[in-house]
Design a protein around this motif. Structure first.
Motif, PDB file in Angstrom:
ATOM      1  N   ARG A  99      47.673  42.810  31.582  1.00 18.29           N
ATOM      2  CA  ARG A  99      47.613  41.240  31.930  1.00 18.29           C
ATOM      3  C   ARG A  99      46.653  41.065  33.113  1.00 18.29           C
ATOM      4  NH1 ARG A  99      53.639  43.081  32.826  1.00 18.29           N
ATOM      5  NH2 ARG A  99      54.644  41.818  30.672  1.00 18.29           N
ATOM      6  N   ILE A 100      45.597  39.729  32.232  1.00 14.58           N
ATOM      7  CA  ILE A 100      44.793  39.023  33.067  1.00 14.58           C
ATOM      8  C   ILE A 100      45.591  37.616  33.758  1.00 14.58           C
ATOM      9  CG2 ILE A 100      42.125  38.162  33.483  1.00 14.58           C
ATOM     10  CD1 ILE A 100      41.873  40.345  31.492  1.00 14.58           C
ATOM     11  N   ARG A 101      45.478  37.082  35.202  1.00 12.92           N
ATOM     12  CA  ARG A 101      46.237  35.916  35.719  1.00 12.92           C
ATOM     13  C   ARG A 101      45.047  35.861  36.961  1.00 12.92           C
ATOM     14  NH1 ARG A 101      48.020  36.914  31.330  1.00 12.92           N
ATOM     15  NH2 ARG A 101      50.645  37.227  30.785  1.00 12.92           N
ATOM     16  N   ASP A 102      45.457  34.484  37.237  1.00 14.63           N
ATOM     17  CA  ASP A 102      44.683  33.028  37.981  1.00 14.63           C
ATOM     18  C   ASP A 102      45.217  33.456  38.895  1.00 14.63           C
ATOM     19  OD1 ASP A 102      42.186  32.524  35.791  1.00 14.63           O
ATOM     20  OD2 ASP A 102      43.500  30.916  35.781  1.00 14.63           O
ATOM     21  N   ASP A 103      46.338  34.314  39.475  1.00 11.45           N
ATOM     22  CA  ASP A 103      46.770  34.326  41.038  1.00 11.45           C
ATOM     23  C   ASP A 103      47.133  35.502  40.731  1.00 11.45           C
ATOM     24  OD1 ASP A 103      48.847  35.219  38.549  1.00 11.45           O
ATOM     25  OD2 ASP A 103      50.490  33.651  39.458  1.00 11.45           O
ATOM     26  N   HIS A 104      46.138  36.695  39.914  1.00 14.74           N
ATOM     27  CA  HIS A 104      46.443  37.582  40.712  1.00 14.74           C
ATOM     28  C   HIS A 104      45.616  38.137  41.938  1.00 14.74           C
ATOM     29  CE1 HIS A 104      48.139  40.005  36.203  1.00 14.74           C
ATOM     30  NE2 HIS A 104      49.246  39.954  37.197  1.00 14.74           N
ATOM     31  N   PRO A 105      45.506  39.074  42.697  1.00 11.65           N
ATOM     32  CA  PRO A 105      44.743  39.562  43.724  1.00 11.65           C
ATOM     33  C   PRO A 105      43.366  39.991  43.106  1.00 11.65           C
ATOM     34  CG  PRO A 105      46.725  40.219  44.492  1.00 11.65           C
ATOM     35  CD  PRO A 105      46.861  39.988  43.052  1.00 11.65           C
ATOM     36  N   PRO A 106      42.278  39.170  43.407  1.00 16.16           N
ATOM     37  CA  PRO A 106      41.381  40.285  42.680  1.00 16.16           C
ATOM     38  C   PRO A 106      41.282  41.770  43.555  1.00 16.16           C
ATOM     39  CG  PRO A 106      40.385  38.915  44.423  1.00 16.16           C
ATOM     40  CD  PRO A 106      41.877  38.560  44.047  1.00 16.16           C
ATOM     41  N   VAL A 107      41.088  43.074  42.450  1.00 16.54           N
ATOM     42  CA  VAL A 107      40.419  44.184  42.269  1.00 16.54           C
ATOM     43  C   VAL A 107      39.407  44.348  43.001  1.00 16.54           C
ATOM     44  CG1 VAL A 107      40.628  46.181  42.267  1.00 16.54           C
ATOM     45  CG2 VAL A 107      41.716  44.911  40.570  1.00 16.54           C
ATOM     46  N   SER A 108      38.796  45.204  44.266  1.00 17.64           N
ATOM     47  CA  SER A 108      37.121  45.178  44.065  1.00 17.64           C
ATOM     48  C   SER A 108      37.028  46.964  44.352  1.00 17.64           C
ATOM     49  CB  SER A 108      37.055  44.771  46.221  1.00 17.64           C
ATOM     50  OG  SER A 108      37.791  45.688  46.605  1.00 17.64           O
TER      51      SER A 108
END
Length: 434
Positions: free
Chosen positions: A193-202
């Motif tokens: 799932r790709i969601r705008d509210d997911h914290p970005p992974v670095s």
């Protein structure tokens, strides 16, 4: 194809050595590419055995996480750009783009890691594994090893691979091993799932180190259109990649990119092991064992795939397309009827596999020719520096009356079901939104 392909780099024209895979036919390449993907997967069957011996299971898992997380984002982006399916805006790719990347990833070789995909919309999908060759290898070792692979290693590395496409992608399990019941099928299932509210992974710190390697930014000849077949993967996501559908030029580039995937994975492996090794001698010993094991198994699989004869000529045809010597833009080598000469190049700057080989250590080269026929051996001698090159070495392939014993490191890799795995012909179908 000429000795050097002319490539425009935006600031002029630079010479890129022609790929060694260009000498294979389109039909041969369609067989060799999945072989290379599977060989890349088997690198860990070689390397991790020695990490367990040296450091134990838990540290082995740490090394595996860092190894994949420090390499897969780099080579995933490379393949996206090579085959024309990179996101229009970097970091904003969708689920089908992630799935395309998995189909061309040494972490998920076709059929051996039998990913089945479903796409609900551009930002939501699922996959499950009808067959997981890695699980088949690890299950006999016990539940602790299964948990290390399917939980400890998979959780961070799936997200690390997805970050190459979209840092807000999350890969989460629906179910996964240890299997309950013991014959549960499919072996595992996951949501993406790709969601705008997911914290970005670095990326992890070692990723930045590997991004500075020559392999990460290596220039390869572009895919020149004109021949029959597909020159890219810009169309719809397919259930199974039919490599026979790609053009000769596309297959050549894919083969070179897959060899670079192995180089980047091995470099990350060396970085991760180096953090934990007691000294440089232990690091060197583990890297050499890993290389010897995969060198022999890779040759055996490539020889079968190419129907190479058990002869010096057969060995030379295999060495020319062996990951140890490729891509040509990375490993500076010349081949003749019975020998290969290596001089320092980009791969040596990265301390890649080829830099471990030479007159002082020949085990991997012997394993590589032994994978074609155990009667074959190498005689390695130094080559003085010539104008514009550093000192190198020459390996002459020779035939012995008595067969040599297969190296223990190769025997360790043969524990994997991947060493004898047989690909089947499948129909490739487009995957549409459910």
């Amino acid at each position: 194809m000429s000795e050097a392909a002319r490539v425009r780099d935006g600031q002029g024209v630079s010479a890129v050595p022609a790929s060694r895979f260009a000498g294979l036919s389109r039909a041969q390449l369609a067989v060799v590419v999945p072989e290379l993907l599977l060989i890349g997967q088997l690198i860990d069957r070689s390397g991790m055995a020695w990490c367990i011996s040296a450091f134990g299971r838990e540290v082995m898992a740490e090394i595996a996480i860092e190894e994949w997380a420090a390499s897969s984002p780099i080579y995933t982006r490379r393949m996206q750009h090579a085959l024309g399916y990179a996101p229009e805006v970097a970091g904003h790719g969708d689920v089908p783009t992630i799935f395309k990347g998995l189909q061309l990833d040494i972490g998920a070789p076709p059929q051996f890691m039998d990913f089945r995909y479903r796409v609900d919309d551009p930002w939501t999908g699922e996959f499950h594994l009808d067959h997981c060759g890695a699980l088949m290898d690890v299950e006999p070792m016990g539940e602790e090893y299964v948990r290390s692979m399917c939980h400890d290693i998979e959780d961070p590395t799936f997200d690390a691979t997805a970050v190459a496409t979209n840092p807000r992608a999350q890969v989460r399990p629906i179910h996964r091993p240890p299997r309950a019941p013991a014959d549960r099928h499919p072996h595992c299932a996951w949501t993406v799932r790709i969601r705008d509210d997911h914290p970005p992974v670095s990326g992890i710190p070692l990723l930045a180190v590997n991004e500075a390697s020559r392999a990460a930014s290596l220039e390869l000849a572009p895919i020149e259109p004109g021949g029959p077949g597909l020159d890219d993967y810009a169309g719809p996501l397919l259930s199974d990649l039919d490599f026979t559908a790609f053009s000769h030029a596309a297959l050549v580039r894919i083969a070179d990119e897959v060899c670079l995937q192995m180089a980047l994975l091995d470099r990350a492996f060396g970085l991760a092991v180096g953090k934990r090794a007691t000294d440089v001698d232990q690091l060197l010993a583990i890297r050499r064992k890993q290389l010897t094991g995969i060198a022999g198994v890779a040759s055996a699989r490539l020889a079968r795939a190419l129907l190479a004869p058990a002869s010096v000529a057969g060995a030379m045809s295999v060495l020319a397309v062996h990951p140890l010597f490729n891509p040509a833009a990375y490993v500076t080598a010349s081949f003749d009827a019975a020998s290969v000469t290596v001089t320092p190049g980009p791969a040596h700057e990265d301390d890649a596999w080829i830099s471990l080989c030479g007159p002082d250590w020949t085990d991997a080269l012997r394993a590589a020719v032994g994978g074609v026929d155990l009667h074959l051996d190498v005689a390695v001698s130094p080559v003085p520096a010539a104008a514009g090159t550093g000192a190198g070495w020459r390996a002459d392939v020779v035939r012995r009356d008595e067969p040599v014993r297969e190296a223990d490191e190769v025997a360790v890799v043969r524990f994997s079901t991947g060493t004898d795995f047989a690909f089947e012909t499948r129909r490739s179908l487009p995957i549409f939104v459910v």
